[in-house]
Design an enzyme around this catalytic site. Structure first.
Site, PDB file in Angstrom:
ATOM      1  N   GLY A 106       0.784  -1.227   0.000  1.00 13.94           N
ATOM      2  CA  GLY A 106       0.000   0.000   0.000  1.00 13.94           C
ATOM      3  C   GLY A 106       0.815   1.276   0.000  1.00 13.94           C
ATOM      4  O   GLY A 106       0.258   2.370   0.140  1.00 13.94           O
ATOM      5  N   LEU A 108       2.578   2.747  -2.519  1.00 14.92           N
ATOM      6  CA  LEU A 108       2.264   3.594  -3.667  1.00 14.92           C
ATOM      7  C   LEU A 108       0.880   4.206  -3.547  1.00 14.92           C
ATOM      8  O   LEU A 108       0.698   5.406  -3.792  1.00 14.92           O
ATOM      9  CB  LEU A 108       2.366   2.781  -4.962  1.00 14.92           C
ATOM     10  CG  LEU A 108       2.005   3.545  -6.243  1.00 14.92           C
ATOM     11  CD1 LEU A 108       2.945   4.721  -6.455  1.00 14.92           C
ATOM     12  CD2 LEU A 108       2.030   2.618  -7.456  1.00 14.92           C
ATOM     13  N   SER A 132       6.714   4.906 -16.320  1.00 11.90           N
ATOM     14  CA  SER A 132       7.709   3.877 -16.626  1.00 11.90           C
ATOM     15  C   SER A 132       7.024   2.552 -16.934  1.00 11.90           C
ATOM     16  O   SER A 132       7.524   1.752 -17.732  1.00 11.90           O
ATOM     17  CB  SER A 132       8.676   3.710 -15.446  1.00 11.90           C
ATOM     18  OG  SER A 132       7.966   3.398 -14.257  1.00 11.90           O
ATOM     19  N   TYR A 137      -0.783   3.340 -13.512  1.00 11.55           N
ATOM     20  CA  TYR A 137      -1.440   4.579 -13.103  1.00 11.55           C
ATOM     21  C   TYR A 137      -2.905   4.697 -13.498  1.00 11.55           C
ATOM     22  O   TYR A 137      -3.588   5.614 -13.048  1.00 11.55           O
ATOM     23  CB  TYR A 137      -0.639   5.769 -13.632  1.00 11.55           C
ATOM     24  CG  TYR A 137       0.709   5.874 -12.962  1.00 11.55           C
ATOM     25  CD1 TYR A 137       0.818   6.416 -11.686  1.00 11.55           C
ATOM     26  CD2 TYR A 137       1.854   5.385 -13.569  1.00 11.55           C
ATOM     27  CE1 TYR A 137       2.043   6.492 -11.039  1.00 11.55           C
ATOM     28  CE2 TYR A 137       3.089   5.453 -12.941  1.00 11.55           C
ATOM     29  CZ  TYR A 137       3.177   5.997 -11.675  1.00 11.55           C
ATOM     30  OH  TYR A 137       4.384   6.060 -11.034  1.00 11.55           O
ATOM     31  N   PHE A 423      10.052  14.569 -17.629  1.00 13.60           N
ATOM     32  CA  PHE A 423      10.298  15.273 -16.353  1.00 13.60           C
ATOM     33  C   PHE A 423      10.285  14.267 -15.200  1.00 13.60           C
ATOM     34  O   PHE A 423       9.859  13.150 -15.358  1.00 13.60           O
ATOM     35  CB  PHE A 423       9.247  16.362 -16.117  1.00 13.60           C
ATOM     36  CG  PHE A 423       7.818  15.923 -16.232  1.00 13.60           C
ATOM     37  CD1 PHE A 423       7.149  15.391 -15.126  1.00 13.60           C
ATOM     38  CD2 PHE A 423       7.135  16.010 -17.436  1.00 13.60           C
ATOM     39  CE1 PHE A 423       5.831  14.991 -15.217  1.00 13.60           C
ATOM     40  CE2 PHE A 423       5.804  15.610 -17.532  1.00 13.60           C
ATOM     41  CZ  PHE A 423       5.157  15.094 -16.440  1.00 13.60           C
TER      42      PHE A 423
END
Length: 423
Positions: A106, A108, A132, A137, A423
């Protein structure tokens, strides 16, 4: 500061804002998570300076391991161009990692939760990132919104046709650092015209000049050619040359880092130059706009081996503010039923009304026209992914007949969105 207790031995972890004197340990956790190869000193120092420690968080063990850092995440403060040309505040999510010893606990999720709460508190309607691993996501509401074009162009066999005026452009080699300001002025003029571009914040001109020998892969130091028309700088190309020799002679590769032109003739002159660099037969390009003109100027697109790659992922942190910040290429009047379990303040119905002049987006109790998750809104937000294609994939549901076509056209962009740098 947030504390939690793990299931193995009762070790407590703390999630808190980074302190400047912790940066080396925090960044070291990130480097190790990405393979552990040390970065060149100049690159390390640059990102130390660019890091916003007040917008960075870490997860630290407070027992047993002497305060080891086991999770990292940061957020730059960017201004992102959206359809219509507005520059919208966006949190540039970056430097995300979890120690391999602490996966599936947990860590992340806790950092993503804290970070999106912070972004909302900062009043920034968008969060953006490059992934990556793309599979990570989506569950936090990020959708792939821009793509970059890679190519390996066989310049020994592919010819380039150029528009009128190309021969009026004058090119000259310059030291990259000497013409940095002029190149940045060109870049700044291009930012409002293409969704997905980032207005340079102070310091963000410097990564373009990073040139450690360890990162050249056998190529030359960074080179720069500047284009001028009637004495004015109208474009530039930054590149390296990787020499190669075989039984048939020279077969080097030009590796393009960056190219910008203010007009079609300038762009064509720079591409023609790259095609014709002596002792080379390949031009390697990465992450270019998917609608870039050179694709229609080459004699044989197959020998360019074009390839798409996902680039910028967009997350609407404030649905109403984000949708009202951009314009729409055709009139839209649509009610979205938005699903957003991770940021429940976005969930529910929103009426978007807008056109090429502006838009509003407010809460409503009216019946829904389209149903989708915030992830799909993020993917479509910059105009590079159509709501129609997402519907065909089963990710957008049309409730009112005809609403999908109207919204899909309105959300589009005449210019493909593009992320100019990572970035």
């Amino acid at each position: 500061m947030e504390r939690s207790r793990s299931d193995d031995g009762g070790v407590t972890t703390e999630l808190r804002v980074l302190r400047r004197d912790e940066w080396d340990r925090w960044y070291g956790t990130l480097v190790r998570a990405f393979g552990g190869v040390p970065e060149p000193a100049e690159e390390l120092e640059l990102y130390r300076e660019l890091t916003r420690v007040d917008r960075s968080i870490g997860v630290w063990e407070s027992e047993g391991e002497g305060g080891a850092c086991v999770g990292t995440a940061g957020a730059f403060d960017f201004r992102l161009t959206v359809p219509g040309g507005a520059r919208v505040p966006a949190a540039g999510v970056t430097m995300v990692s979890v120690a391999a010893t602490h996966r599936r606990r947990g860590v992340l999720t806790s950092m993503m939760r804290r970070q999106l709460d912070d972004v909302r508190a900062w009043g920034e309607p968008l969060a953006v990132l490059t992934a990556s691993e793309p599979a990570i996501y989506g569950r936090f509401g990020y959708g792939a919104a821009t793509f970059g074009l890679n190519a390996e162009i066989d310049t020994s066999r592919v010819r380039l046709s150029v528009p009128a005026g190309t021969d009026d452009v004058r090119l000259r080699y310059e030291a990259p650092a000497d013409v940095l300001d002029a190149c940045e002025a060109v870049y700044a003029r291009l930012v409002p015209g293409r969704p997905g571009m980032l207005a340079r914040r102070p310091g963000w001109e410097r990564p373009a000049l990073l040139d450690p020998e360890s990162g050249r892969d056998g190529a030359s130091p960074l080179q720069c050619v500047v284009a001028r028309r009637e004495g004015e700088v109208t474009g530039y190309a930054r590149f390296r040359v990787r020499p190669a020799w075989g039984r048939e002679g020279a077969g080097g590769t030009v590796v393009l880092d960056d190219l910008a032109g203010l007009d079609p003739a300038t762009g064509a002159a720079l591409w023609r130059f790259l095609f014709d660099v002596d002792l080379t037969s390949t031009l390697a390009v990465r992450g270019r706009p998917v609608d870039e003109a050179w694709q229609h100027q080459v004699s044989d697109i197959r020998r360019c081996r074009p390839e798409l790659r996902d680039a910028l992922y967009v997350r609407l942190v404030d649905v109403g503010a984000a949708l009202a910040a951009r314009t729409y290429q055709a009139p839209v009047d649509v009610v979205f039923e938005v699903e957003d379990a991770f940021c429940p303040w976005n969930a529910g119905r929103w009426r978007l009304s807008g056109d090429a002049k502006g838009a509003s987006c407010e809460r409503t109790s009216d019946a829904a026209d389209l149903a989708l998750s915030v992830r799909e809104l993020g993917a479509a937000y910059l105009g590079g992914v159509s709501l129609g294609s997402l519907a065909a994939a089963g990710r957008v549901r049309e409730v009112r007949s005809g609403s999908l076509a109207q919204a899909s056209v309105g959300f589009g962009s005449d210019v493909a969105p593009w992320l100019p740098h990572g970035f």
